[in-house]
Scaffold this active site. Structure first.
Site, PDB file in Angstrom:
ATOM      1  N   ASP A  18       0.829  -1.384   0.025  1.00  0.00           N
ATOM      2  CA  ASP A  18       0.136   0.024  -0.042  1.00  0.00           C
ATOM      3  C   ASP A  18       1.053   1.276   0.101  1.00  0.00           C
ATOM      4  O   ASP A  18       1.653   1.513   0.845  1.00  0.00           O
ATOM      5  CB  ASP A  18      -0.768   0.080   1.177  1.00  0.00           C
ATOM      6  CG  ASP A  18      -2.059  -0.951   1.085  1.00  0.00           C
ATOM      7  OD1 ASP A  18      -2.124  -1.547   0.115  1.00  0.00           O
ATOM      8  OD2 ASP A  18      -2.702  -1.199   2.172  1.00  0.00           O
ATOM      9  N   LYS A  45      -6.458  -6.789   0.506  1.00  0.00           N
ATOM     10  CA  LYS A  45      -7.449  -7.355   1.282  1.00  0.00           C
ATOM     11  C   LYS A  45      -7.387  -8.589   1.862  1.00  0.00           C
ATOM     12  O   LYS A  45      -7.674  -9.051   3.016  1.00  0.00           O
ATOM     13  CB  LYS A  45      -8.952  -7.377   0.319  1.00  0.00           C
ATOM     14  CG  LYS A  45      -9.539  -5.982  -0.132  1.00  0.00           C
ATOM     15  CD  LYS A  45     -10.481  -5.826  -0.734  1.00  0.00           C
ATOM     16  CE  LYS A  45     -10.898  -4.368  -1.590  1.00  0.00           C
ATOM     17  NZ  LYS A  45     -10.641  -3.316  -0.394  1.00  0.00           N
ATOM     18  N   ASN A  48      -4.583  -8.431   4.651  1.00  0.00           N
ATOM     19  CA  ASN A  48      -5.497  -7.706   5.752  1.00  0.00           C
ATOM     20  C   ASN A  48      -6.276  -8.558   6.511  1.00  0.00           C
ATOM     21  O   ASN A  48      -6.461  -8.583   7.974  1.00  0.00           O
ATOM     22  CB  ASN A  48      -6.117  -6.552   5.317  1.00  0.00           C
ATOM     23  CG  ASN A  48      -5.268  -5.321   4.495  1.00  0.00           C
ATOM     24  OD1 ASN A  48      -3.943  -5.271   4.768  1.00  0.00           O
ATOM     25  ND2 ASN A  48      -5.875  -4.572   4.212  1.00  0.00           N
ATOM     26  N   THR A 197     -22.654  -4.095   5.233  1.00  0.00           N
ATOM     27  CA  THR A 197     -21.630  -3.202   5.846  1.00  0.00           C
ATOM     28  C   THR A 197     -22.061  -1.888   5.422  1.00  0.00           C
ATOM     29  O   THR A 197     -22.025  -1.597   4.330  1.00  0.00           O
ATOM     30  CB  THR A 197     -20.325  -3.404   5.843  1.00  0.00           C
ATOM     31  OG1 THR A 197     -19.829  -3.218   4.669  1.00  0.00           O
ATOM     32  CG2 THR A 197     -19.929  -4.773   6.295  1.00  0.00           C
ATOM     33  N   GLY A 199     -20.481   1.076   7.063  1.00  0.00           N
ATOM     34  CA  GLY A 199     -19.426   2.074   7.863  1.00  0.00           C
ATOM     35  C   GLY A 199     -19.936   2.207   9.251  1.00  0.00           C
ATOM     36  O   GLY A 199     -20.356   1.494   9.890  1.00  0.00           O
ATOM     37  N   ASP A 224      -8.149   6.142  10.391  1.00  0.00           N
ATOM     38  CA  ASP A 224      -7.937   5.861   9.090  1.00  0.00           C
ATOM     39  C   ASP A 224      -9.065   4.694   8.733  1.00  0.00           C
ATOM     40  O   ASP A 224      -8.653   3.616   9.573  1.00  0.00           O
ATOM     41  CB  ASP A 224      -6.513   5.435   8.747  1.00  0.00           C
ATOM     42  CG  ASP A 224      -6.145   4.936   7.284  1.00  0.00           C
ATOM     43  OD1 ASP A 224      -7.067   4.770   6.523  1.00  0.00           O
ATOM     44  OD2 ASP A 224      -5.075   4.294   7.113  1.00  0.00           O
ATOM     45  N   GLY A 229     -13.095  -2.523   6.810  1.00  0.00           N
ATOM     46  CA  GLY A 229     -13.800  -3.861   6.221  1.00  0.00           C
ATOM     47  C   GLY A 229     -13.296  -5.057   6.214  1.00  0.00           C
ATOM     48  O   GLY A 229     -13.896  -6.040   6.452  1.00  0.00           O
ATOM     49  N   ASP A 230     -12.059  -5.031   6.048  1.00  0.00           N
ATOM     50  CA  ASP A 230     -11.234  -6.438   6.056  1.00  0.00           C
ATOM     51  C   ASP A 230     -11.105  -6.900   7.450  1.00  0.00           C
ATOM     52  O   ASP A 230     -11.420  -8.168   7.521  1.00  0.00           O
ATOM     53  CB  ASP A 230      -9.883  -6.299   5.908  1.00  0.00           C
ATOM     54  CG  ASP A 230      -9.592  -5.763   4.216  1.00  0.00           C
ATOM     55  OD1 ASP A 230     -10.533  -6.068   3.396  1.00  0.00           O
ATOM     56  OD2 ASP A 230      -8.775  -5.161   3.799  1.00  0.00           O
ATOM     57  N   GLY A 265      -2.939   2.857   8.669  1.00  0.00           N
ATOM     58  CA  GLY A 265      -2.533   1.491   7.773  1.00  0.00           C
ATOM     59  C   GLY A 265      -3.709   0.538   7.968  1.00  0.00           C
ATOM     60  O   GLY A 265      -4.381   0.474   8.933  1.00  0.00           O
TER      61      GLY A 265
END
Ligand code: RIB
Length: 284
Positions: A18, A45, A48, A197, A199, A224, A229-230, A265
């Protein structure tokens, strides 16, 4: 040792470098804005979700493909440090995947992924039988996702990023996880278990189009949202393995996802099972 440690998970997905730049406001198409110095962080993804599962105490194997380059070596080393088994990660002549990420002052982000070696993963080389659950995303080839759905009955598919996937593959999944944008291209009336999902507004579990459980996350200071989501998906899989009820699984997952937004991160703030449970206890 957590009670999840006896069960085994495989994460089939991407490993990316990333490259992150922070700016006040995300640029609109055609606009140039100035940002911070670039940071290089481990991501993808798949990686993570594997790192988050391992951190939650689940025995986790990463199934992925990286390039024969310095970035690939670095990603393998960082994932191993989180406690995931990287022995099933393959090598390709293509470059290791890279994600170009812009994060604004509110923690929102935009991401462009160059998948590179991720799309060279050869699933024929992988025995999925030892795993109690398989968690996958869409940063691998479409063929890999279709094959996974044919080969395992315990597939949790995170349809991120949104890409075409056949209705039969989606129907074969044990659970489909999508964000609100990704959910627009799904026919949820066809899916036995679909989690959406939303948020900071939480998540909902649908069965054949009807809501069967909903949960809201705790309020935290967001730094951040990349990778939140991961962590949600990994936390979901960790409690799915324990046969928790849909409501228990959702409450655990939204809390874990929220805790993951407290540092920079995608792998910078991965919660443990104990930490999530402490937050759940505070909320009840
Ligand atoms: O979900 C966040 C991830 O998406 C980042 O780590 C980036 O690599 C992209 O895959």
């Amino acid at each position: 040792m957590s009670d999840s440690a006896r069960l085994r998970a495989a994460v089939v997905g991407s490993m990316n470098t990333d490259l992150v730049v922070r700016c006040d406001v995300l640029p609109i198409p055609g606009e140039t804005v100035l940002g911070s110095d670039v940071e290089r962080l481990p991501g993808g993804k798949g990686a993570n979700q594997a790192a988050a599962l391992a951190r939650l105490g689940v025995a986790t194997a990463m199934v992925s493909c990286v390039g024969r380059d310095e970035m690939g070596e670095w990603l393998l080393a960082t994932l191993a440090r989180h406690g995931a088994d990287t022995s099933l990660v393959q090598r390709s002549e293509r470059p290791t995947g890279t994600a170009f990420i812009t994060v604004d002052a509110a923690g929102e982000n935009e991401i462009v992924v160059a998948p590179g070696a991720n799309t060279d993963l050869d699933l024929a080389q992988v025995d999925l039988d030892p795993f109690d659950v398989v968690l996958a995303q869409m940063e691998v080839s479409a063929d890999t996702v279709e094959e996974l759905a044919r080969r395992t009955s315990s597939l949790i598919l995170n349809v991120a990023p949104a890409r075409p996937v056949s209705a039969s593959t989606l129907r074969r999944c044990a659970v489909v996880i999508a964000n609100e944008l990704e959910a627009r291209s799904l026919d949820m009336r066809e899916l036995a278990h679909c989690v959406v999902t939303m948020g900071s507004r939480g998540a909902a579990h649908y069965s054949f189009g009807e809501i069967v459980a909903e949960a809201k996350p705790p309020v935290v200071d967001v730094i951040d949202t990349v990778g939140a989501g991961d962590v949600f998906c990994a936390a979901y899989a960790s409690r799915y393995l324990q046969h928790d009820t849909p409501l228990e699984v959702l409450r655990f997952a939204v809390t874990a996802g929220s805790l993951a937004t407290r540092a920079i991160g995608a792998q910078g703030s991965l919660p443990t099972t104990e930490e999530v449970q402490q937050w759940l206890a505070l909320a009840s």
